[in-house]
Design an enzyme around this catalytic site. Structure first.
Site, short mmCIF file in Angstrom:
data_model
loop_
_atom_site.label_atom_id
_atom_site.label_comp_id
_atom_site.label_asym_id
_atom_site.label_seq_id
_atom_site.Cartn_x
_atom_site.Cartn_y
_atom_site.Cartn_z
N ARG A 153 0.83 -1.22 0.00
CA ARG A 153 0.00 0.00 0.00
C ARG A 153 0.87 1.27 0.00
NH1 ARG A 153 -3.61 2.76 4.31
NH2 ARG A 153 -5.12 3.83 2.96
N HIS A 207 0.58 4.36 -2.60
CA HIS A 207 0.40 5.75 -2.16
C HIS A 207 1.60 6.63 -2.54
CE1 HIS A 207 -3.16 5.47 0.84
NE2 HIS A 207 -3.33 4.69 -0.20
N SER A 226 8.39 10.12 -2.24
CA SER A 226 7.95 11.36 -1.56
C SER A 226 7.18 11.03 -0.28
CB SER A 226 7.11 12.23 -2.49
OG SER A 226 6.00 11.51 -2.99
N ASN A 251 -3.34 9.07 4.38
CA ASN A 251 -2.13 8.45 4.95
C ASN A 251 -2.09 8.45 6.47
OD1 ASN A 251 -1.08 7.94 2.39
ND2 ASN A 251 -0.03 9.93 2.28
N HIS A 266 -6.07 -5.97 -2.28
CA HIS A 266 -6.88 -6.12 -1.06
C HIS A 266 -7.14 -7.58 -0.72
CE1 HIS A 266 -8.55 -1.71 -1.18
NE2 HIS A 266 -7.25 -1.77 -0.97
N ASP A 326 -9.63 -9.36 3.15
CA ASP A 326 -10.08 -10.67 2.65
C ASP A 326 -10.24 -11.57 3.87
OD1 ASP A 326 -10.34 -13.27 1.74
OD2 ASP A 326 -8.39 -13.32 0.73
C1 HEM Z 1 -8.96 1.40 -5.83
C2 HEM Z 1 -8.79 2.33 -4.93
C3 HEM Z 1 -8.36 2.03 -3.53
C4 HEM Z 1 -8.96 2.46 -2.39
C5 HEM Z 1 -10.17 3.37 -2.31
C6 HEM Z 1 -8.24 1.87 -1.29
C7 HEM Z 1 -8.53 2.11 0.03
C8 HEM Z 1 -7.95 1.45 1.09
C9 HEM Z 1 -8.31 1.62 2.47
C10 HEM Z 1 -9.36 2.60 3.00
C11 HEM Z 1 -7.54 0.77 3.20
C12 HEM Z 1 -7.57 0.58 4.73
C13 HEM Z 1 -6.69 1.63 5.38
C14 HEM Z 1 -6.86 1.69 6.87
O1 HEM Z 1 -7.83 1.16 7.39
O2 HEM Z 1 -6.00 2.31 7.55
C15 HEM Z 1 -6.70 0.06 2.30
C16 HEM Z 1 -5.78 -0.89 2.65
C17 HEM Z 1 -4.93 -1.51 1.78
N1 HEM Z 1 -4.79 -1.24 0.42
FE1 HEM Z 1 -6.03 -0.12 -0.67
N2 HEM Z 1 -7.23 1.10 -1.77
C18 HEM Z 1 -7.26 1.16 -3.14
C19 HEM Z 1 -6.36 0.56 -4.01
C20 HEM Z 1 -5.28 -0.18 -3.63
C21 HEM Z 1 -4.20 -0.60 -4.51
C22 HEM Z 1 -4.09 -0.24 -5.98
C23 HEM Z 1 -3.34 -1.33 -3.75
C24 HEM Z 1 -2.06 -2.02 -4.16
C25 HEM Z 1 -1.89 -2.59 -5.33
C26 HEM Z 1 -3.88 -1.38 -2.41
C27 HEM Z 1 -3.34 -2.07 -1.38
C28 HEM Z 1 -3.83 -2.06 -0.08
C29 HEM Z 1 -3.34 -2.94 0.96
C30 HEM Z 1 -2.33 -4.04 0.77
C31 HEM Z 1 -4.02 -2.58 2.13
C32 HEM Z 1 -3.81 -3.16 3.54
C33 HEM Z 1 -2.70 -2.38 4.22
C34 HEM Z 1 -2.36 -2.84 5.62
O3 HEM Z 1 -2.87 -3.84 6.11
O4 HEM Z 1 -1.52 -2.14 6.25
N3 HEM Z 1 -5.03 -0.64 -2.37
N4 HEM Z 1 -6.95 0.50 1.00
#
Ligand code: HEM
Length: 273
Positions: A17, A21, A31, A49, A148, A193
């Protein structure tokens, strides 16, 4: 990354993630790694962030070791790209060759982070537009959202989905409500998941087909719209998902890199030289 994941499997997700970002805000230029100081405003305190992205210490550690072996040569931006790939591989996902040569920015852009990082409350067309601004297609969006399949999200980002939305499996909503109350518990975590939260596989798409997407922005990929057929095909064919995910990761990793004499090789990923 092996050590970091052995200590905490979720860190592979967090680094993936972090890379996303980074790339979406003035390109893959590290950055996001710059700390705020009295005279410098970075991206860490931007809304998408703050109290959310994590894994900075792992990048610091890798950078420390790389500098000891070969100083002033490998950028923080390249380290982040490689660490993201290695996290995916270590959690059971596909591998790929990471194009290298990115240099590190001397600037950050908090307002761009607030503007360009997609919110989990967006609908499908807004998500497609957000990715299109970065040169990524709807197919890239759907493949990259498969990230995700690992990691966790805070209650505040999926509360409206589990209480107010109708395109959700009722048993799944009940399960998630148990640790995400109507009020309070904003930072309580749930796996993106439910089935295999620390394994990089295609279960994310099977969840979507079963209306078990955790975020609103997940479920819109399978809700009677343009991405339904792709989601269905990924849910039944992990090889197809892996192939498209890799292509999209390389594409995302190529967003506006700094090369040549632009930028620098930072000595410490948290501060400009
Ligand atoms: C499509 C638009 C996307 C949205 C709106 C989105 C939004 C989010 C949000 C809200 C979270 C939870 C953050 C938290 O609760 O602190 C999250 C977690 C995560 N996102 Fe996304 N995301 C998107 C796309 C992506 C992409 C493109 C990737 C990587 C290829 C990604 C990888 C992840 C991962 C791996 C997590 C878990 C991080 C952790 O457990 O520390 N996401 N995302």
């Amino acid at each position: 990354m092996k050590q970091a994941i052995a200590t905490e499997p979720r860190i592979g997700a967090s680094i993936l993630r972090l890379f996303f970002h980074d790339c979406f805000v003035q390109g893959c230029d590290a950055s996001i790694l710059l700390d705020d100081t009295a005279t410098f405003i970075g991206e860490k305190t931007a809304f998408p962030n703050i109290n959310s992205v994590r894994g900075f210490e792992v990048i610091d550690n890798i950078k420390h070791n790389v500098e000891a072996a070969c100083n002033a040569t490998v950028s923080c931006a390249d380290i982040l790209a490689l660490a993201a790939r290695d996290g995916v591989v270590l959690l059971g996902g596909p591998s790929w060759k990471v194009p290298l040569g990115r240099r590190d920015s001397r600037t950050a852009n908090k307002s761009a982070a607030n503007r360009d990082l997609p919110s989990p409350f967006l609908n499908l067309s807004a998500l497609i537009t957000s990715f299109a601004h970065k040169g990524l297609t709807a197919k890239d969006l759907t493949a990259l959202s498969g990230g995700h399949t690992i990691g966790q999200a805070q209650c505040q980002f999926f509360r409206t989905r589990i209480y107010n939305e109708t395109n959700i499996d009722p048993n799944f909503a009940t399960t998630r409500r148990a640790t995400c109350p109507v009020s309070g518990g904003n930072t309580n975590l749930a796996p993106l998941d439910t089935v295999t939260p620390t394994h990089f596989d295609n279960n994310y798409y099977t969840n979507l087909v079963n209306q078990r997407g955790l975020l609103h922005s997940d479920q819109v990929l399978f809700n009677g719209g343009s991405q339904d057929s792709l989601v269905s095909s990924y849910s039944g064919n992990s090889a197809a998902f892996f192939k498209d995910f890799v292509v999209a990761m390389v594409k995302m990793g190529n967003i506006s890199p700094l090369t040549g004499t632009n930028g620098e090789i930072r000595r410490n990923c948290r501060v400009v030289n």
